[in-house]
Design a protein around this motif. Structure first.
Motif, PDB file in Angstrom:
ATOM      1  N   TRP A   1      -4.006  26.508  69.319  1.00  0.00           N
ATOM      2  CA  TRP A   1      -4.222  27.217  68.059  1.00  0.00           C
ATOM      3  C   TRP A   1      -3.097  26.961  67.064  1.00  0.00           C
ATOM      4  O   TRP A   1      -3.317  26.912  65.857  1.00  0.00           O
ATOM      5  CB  TRP A   1      -4.390  28.704  68.302  1.00  0.00           C
ATOM      6  N   TRP A   2      -1.881  26.801  67.568  1.00  0.00           N
ATOM      7  CA  TRP A   2      -0.756  26.498  66.678  1.00  0.00           C
ATOM      8  C   TRP A   2      -0.966  25.140  66.014  1.00  0.00           C
ATOM      9  O   TRP A   2      -0.778  24.989  64.808  1.00  0.00           O
ATOM     10  CB  TRP A   2       0.555  26.509  67.463  1.00  0.00           C
ATOM     11  N   ASN A   3      -1.389  24.159  66.785  1.00  0.00           N
ATOM     12  CA  ASN A   3      -1.635  22.830  66.223  1.00  0.00           C
ATOM     13  C   ASN A   3      -2.815  22.832  65.265  1.00  0.00           C
ATOM     14  O   ASN A   3      -2.799  22.120  64.259  1.00  0.00           O
ATOM     15  CB  ASN A   3      -1.847  21.812  67.347  1.00  0.00           C
ATOM     16  N   LEU A   4      -3.847  23.613  65.554  1.00  0.00           N
ATOM     17  CA  LEU A   4      -4.961  23.730  64.607  1.00  0.00           C
ATOM     18  C   LEU A   4      -4.503  24.376  63.305  1.00  0.00           C
ATOM     19  O   LEU A   4      -4.945  23.986  62.213  1.00  0.00           O
ATOM     20  CB  LEU A   4      -6.106  24.528  65.233  1.00  0.00           C
TER      21      LEU A   4
ATOM     22  N   LYS B   1      -4.629  22.797  59.590  1.00  0.00           N
ATOM     23  CA  LYS B   1      -5.417  23.438  58.546  1.00  0.00           C
ATOM     24  C   LYS B   1      -4.589  23.856  57.327  1.00  0.00           C
ATOM     25  O   LYS B   1      -4.990  23.605  56.195  1.00  0.00           O
ATOM     26  CB  LYS B   1      -6.144  24.649  59.119  1.00  0.00           C
ATOM     27  N   ILE B   2      -3.456  24.518  57.541  1.00  0.00           N
ATOM     28  CA  ILE B   2      -2.704  25.043  56.389  1.00  0.00           C
ATOM     29  C   ILE B   2      -1.381  24.335  56.137  1.00  0.00           C
ATOM     30  O   ILE B   2      -0.682  24.670  55.196  1.00  0.00           O
ATOM     31  CB  ILE B   2      -2.475  26.566  56.514  1.00  0.00           C
ATOM     32  N   GLY B   3      -1.010  23.386  56.979  1.00  0.00           N
ATOM     33  CA  GLY B   3       0.217  22.631  56.751  1.00  0.00           C
ATOM     34  C   GLY B   3       1.424  23.227  57.450  1.00  0.00           C
ATOM     35  O   GLY B   3       1.424  24.389  57.851  1.00  0.00           O
ATOM     36  N   SER B   4       2.447  22.422  57.554  1.00  0.00           N
ATOM     37  CA  SER B   4       3.622  22.835  58.322  1.00  0.00           C
ATOM     38  C   SER B   4       4.468  23.881  57.604  1.00  0.00           C
ATOM     39  O   SER B   4       5.090  24.725  58.239  1.00  0.00           O
ATOM     40  CB  SER B   4       4.478  21.620  58.659  1.00  0.00           C
ATOM     41  N   GLY B   5       4.502  23.854  56.294  1.00  0.00           N
ATOM     42  CA  GLY B   5       5.323  24.815  55.560  1.00  0.00           C
ATOM     43  C   GLY B   5       4.873  26.247  55.762  1.00  0.00           C
ATOM     44  O   GLY B   5       5.667  27.125  56.089  1.00  0.00           O
ATOM     45  N   LYS B   6       3.590  26.493  55.572  1.00  0.00           N
ATOM     46  CA  LYS B   6       3.077  27.853  55.740  1.00  0.00           C
ATOM     47  C   LYS B   6       3.035  28.243  57.209  1.00  0.00           C
ATOM     48  O   LYS B   6       3.233  29.405  57.548  1.00  0.00           O
ATOM     49  CB  LYS B   6       1.689  27.971  55.128  1.00  0.00           C
ATOM     50  N   THR B   7       2.756  27.278  58.088  1.00  0.00           N
ATOM     51  CA  THR B   7       2.696  27.597  59.511  1.00  0.00           C
ATOM     52  C   THR B   7       4.065  28.020  60.023  1.00  0.00           C
ATOM     53  O   THR B   7       4.173  28.940  60.833  1.00  0.00           O
ATOM     54  CB  THR B   7       2.181  26.395  60.311  1.00  0.00           C
ATOM     55  N   SER B   8       5.117  27.371  59.552  1.00  0.00           N
ATOM     56  CA  SER B   8       6.456  27.721  60.022  1.00  0.00           C
ATOM     57  C   SER B   8       6.862  29.124  59.577  1.00  0.00           C
ATOM     58  O   SER B   8       7.668  29.777  60.237  1.00  0.00           O
ATOM     59  CB  SER B   8       7.475  26.688  59.542  1.00  0.00           C
ATOM     60  N   LEU B   9       6.302  29.597  58.470  1.00  0.00           N
ATOM     61  CA  LEU B   9       6.586  30.969  58.042  1.00  0.00           C
ATOM     62  C   LEU B   9       6.109  31.972  59.086  1.00  0.00           C
ATOM     63  O   LEU B   9       6.797  32.934  59.397  1.00  0.00           O
ATOM     64  CB  LEU B   9       5.880  31.275  56.716  1.00  0.00           C
TER      65      LEU B   9
END
Length: 124
Positions: free
Chosen positions: A48-51, A55-63
């Protein structure tokens, strides 16, 4: 050299305290829990983390990675662990940081350009 390091590590491990079981039936209790953690938390969590990255990119995911301590505290509270005021204070900072970094609470006010009646900026 590697064999020597492994030997030293094994010798140091013997000084760790022995794990104590919670009850006489701890093996029955922890076997499904370990299976759940292995499948759901490790495999599905990474999937799910990779999905999310895709889907939303690394910048927002890292938040949202900063919310892991918050979720851990919630799960701890559900299981009966005491939540302290410093933890709540820290969670407030984490949530405020995520909201600020995601743009919900901007640190700088938006720049407004003053215009004259014709729509041209003043001073130009």
């Amino acid at each position: 050299m590697k064999n020597q390091r492994v030997y030293i590590l094994i010798r140091l491990l013997q000084y760790l305290p022995e794990p104590h079981s919670i009850s006489g039936n701890s093996c029955k209790f922890f076997s499904p829990a370990i299976l759940f953690m292995a499948l759901c938390m490790s495999v599905l969590g990474c999937l799910w983390w990779n999905l999310g990255l895709q889907k939303i990119g690394s910048g927002k995911t890292s938040l949202f990675f900063n919310l892991v301590p918050f979720v851990t505290m919630i799960i701890s509270a559900i299981t009966g662990a005491a939540v302290t005021y410093p933890q709540l204070f820290g969670v407030g900072f984490v949530i405020l940081g995520v909201l600020t970094a995601s743009g919900v609470f901007p640190l700088t006010p938006s720049k407004t350009v003053l215009t004259q009646d014709g729509g041209a900026p003043i001073g130009k």
